[in-house]
Enzyme design. Sequence first.
Site: not given
Ligand code: AQP
Length: 347
Positions: A127, A210, A213
Amino acid sequence: MTAALSEGVQTSPAFTPRVFSGIQPSGGLTLGNYLGAMKRFVEMQGQGFETLYCMVDMHAITVWQDPEALRRQTRELAAGFIAAGIDPEQSILFNQSQVPEHAQLAWIFNCVARMGWMQRMTQWKDKAGKNQQNASLGLFAYPALMAADILVYHATHVPVGEDQKQHLELTRDIAIKFNHDFETEFFPLTEPVIEGAATRVMSLRDGSKKMSKSDPSDASRINMTDDADAIAQKIRKAKTDPDALPSEAKGLEGRPEARNLVNIYAALAEQTVDAVLRDVGGKAFSEFKPMLSDLAVARLSPISGEMARLMQQPDEIDAILRKGSERARTIAAPILKQTYEIVGMVS
Ligand code: AQP
């Protein structure tokens, strides 16, 4: 000694079996969040655990969030939790910033964790990218706040996607160092629960990335608020290879996009990958993709419909979150108080 609670899940008898997990309101919920995390949260409800689920808004602001968007996304995320099956009576559903004990314990953990531990975190490296000097201090300290989120409840289990495994290991390292430094066994060694066919859902445009969001490409993800047409279009355009689907899981090796679509299908159908491939092996993607679209729409549209209905009642959502934070504080406040006593802070 450990006691079995449900299949594959063990806990130490010294601590109340308690599940904590959170999701950042940093954008709309994705299919990755749903299959990797939220679906598991629902499954762990009523399985012998106390369950606490959190909108981690303090984590979200480690990168810039527009205030109005953050408010909307926090309510939308809460609606997503309830629509997916989290019962706010049975589970404690709340907003992180409204339980100040998270930030208070995080400060203690900032003084326990080492700079080198944080520098090794792949999420920090991904990030912050090449411009680490310009990243927020909060982004660097993110894993210490995450450890506090978990340990301020003495949570024994944390269901997460694969990407959070390293942060969970760091949470255990912080608990071990705190317990060692203060000659206590106050904090549990929390177990990650990373299970199912879709612990790492990948981008629909790039099987090596991955699904996220915050990916600039909306076509890379299925949002929980997407309608049937949008879901079908995104799956139709999802990157694949020219070969037919194999009949066994080992035939997916070296085919990340094919593997991703099969994993998504298996998780939505609640089948193993092998069982799915027994049915669809030999089919071309032109045949498989419409099957996947139909299944995704059937599973997701009741959730998105309920989210839309709940979003018409923001006051009700706010009241649920307020009540949740009051309940959460009844667990967190005594644990923080004891932590302060162990550390030597005079009250
Ligand atoms: N692609 C994914 N596959 C499986 N699990 C996922 N999680 C996120 N993306 C995937 C799981 O969702 C939970 C919450 O995640 P988060 O919102 O705390 O942050 P993140 O993992 O960084 O998710 P994003 O969507 O990628 O958010 P941004 O873009 O804001 O960084 C966690 O349990 C995560 O493992």
